[in-house]
Design a protein around this motif. Sequence first.
Motif, PDB file in Angstrom:
ATOM      1  N   LEU A   1      -9.004   4.984  -1.331  1.00 44.53           N
ATOM      2  CA  LEU A   1     -10.273   4.589  -1.961  1.00 44.53           C
ATOM      3  C   LEU A   1     -10.493   3.084  -1.882  1.00 44.53           C
ATOM      4  N   THR A   2      -9.417   2.313  -1.912  1.00 43.22           N
ATOM      5  CA  THR A   2      -9.545   0.867  -1.738  1.00 43.22           C
ATOM      6  C   THR A   2     -10.000   0.557  -0.320  1.00 43.22           C
TER       7      THR A   2
ATOM      8  N   ASP B   1       0.823  -1.219   0.000  1.00 44.05           N
ATOM      9  CA  ASP B   1       0.000   0.000   0.000  1.00 44.05           C
ATOM     10  C   ASP B   1       0.853   1.263   0.000  1.00 44.05           C
ATOM     11  N   LEU B   2       2.143   1.116   0.304  1.00 48.41           N
ATOM     12  CA  LEU B   2       3.020   2.275   0.470  1.00 48.41           C
ATOM     13  C   LEU B   2       3.558   2.786  -0.852  1.00 48.41           C
ATOM     14  N   ASP B   3       3.835   4.078  -0.865  1.00 49.19           N
ATOM     15  CA  ASP B   3       4.481   4.675  -2.043  1.00 49.19           C
ATOM     16  C   ASP B   3       5.954   4.929  -1.726  1.00 49.19           C
ATOM     17  N   THR B   4       6.643   5.624  -2.607  1.00 52.25           N
ATOM     18  CA  THR B   4       8.077   5.837  -2.413  1.00 52.25           C
ATOM     19  C   THR B   4       8.394   6.716  -1.209  1.00 52.25           C
ATOM     20  N   LEU B   5       7.413   7.470  -0.712  1.00 54.97           N
ATOM     21  CA  LEU B   5       7.622   8.291   0.481  1.00 54.97           C
ATOM     22  C   LEU B   5       7.348   7.508   1.769  1.00 54.97           C
ATOM     23  N   LYS B   6       7.053   6.213   1.607  1.00 53.66           N
ATOM     24  CA  LYS B   6       6.822   5.284   2.720  1.00 53.66           C
ATOM     25  C   LYS B   6       5.558   5.594   3.520  1.00 53.66           C
ATOM     26  N   HIS B   7       4.565   6.167   2.838  1.00 53.00           N
ATOM     27  CA  HIS B   7       3.239   6.272   3.450  1.00 53.00           C
ATOM     28  C   HIS B   7       2.223   5.712   2.479  1.00 53.00           C
ATOM     29  N   VAL B   8       1.008   5.467   2.959  1.00 50.01           N
ATOM     30  CA  VAL B   8      -0.018   4.851   2.123  1.00 50.01           C
ATOM     31  C   VAL B   8      -0.301   5.753   0.929  1.00 50.01           C
ATOM     32  N   ASN B   9      -0.242   5.156  -0.260  1.00 50.90           N
ATOM     33  CA  ASN B   9      -0.508   5.883  -1.502  1.00 50.90           C
ATOM     34  C   ASN B   9      -1.928   6.434  -1.474  1.00 50.90           C
ATOM     35  N   ASN B  10      -2.114   7.640  -1.977  1.00 52.47           N
ATOM     36  CA  ASN B  10      -3.427   8.296  -1.955  1.00 52.47           C
ATOM     37  C   ASN B  10      -4.520   7.450  -2.588  1.00 52.47           C
TER      38      ASN B  10
END
Length: 134
Positions: free
Chosen positions: A28-29, A15-24
């Motif tokens: 919605l999922t 679920d994480l993006d390159t900034l290490k937080h949940v992708n926006n």
Amino acid sequence: MRFPVRVPIEVRFSDLDTLKHVNNAVYLTYDEVARGHYLRRAGAAIDSGNFVMARAEVDYIRPILFAEPVEIAIRVEKVGNSSFRTLSETWASGELAARIKVVVVWLENGKPARIPDWLREAIRAMESEPVEGL
């Protein structure tokens, strides 16, 4: 605000993006998972009709980090002829992380159709029943 359904969510590494937080987009999922719980609690089965998300509006309030406890609180704000609008709040570590509004359309034979009376009544009942522990 009263939410009849609350769903714990486990943040996955994917679920994480390159900034290490949940992708926006994953918010919605998470909302979709909570909406599924709401609809099942209302008595909607997979073969009872089809739902399609027609609109989504997301207010991102703060990032969600890996391993944080996450909970989605969801309710139906309004029921129309062939659609209804949900409001959900995403909570992470006890802090509001996002507020999401979604318009869901009821389909029959691939076309918008009137939401069945049994579903309308189930939503009305869920939205008016007392919530334990709150």
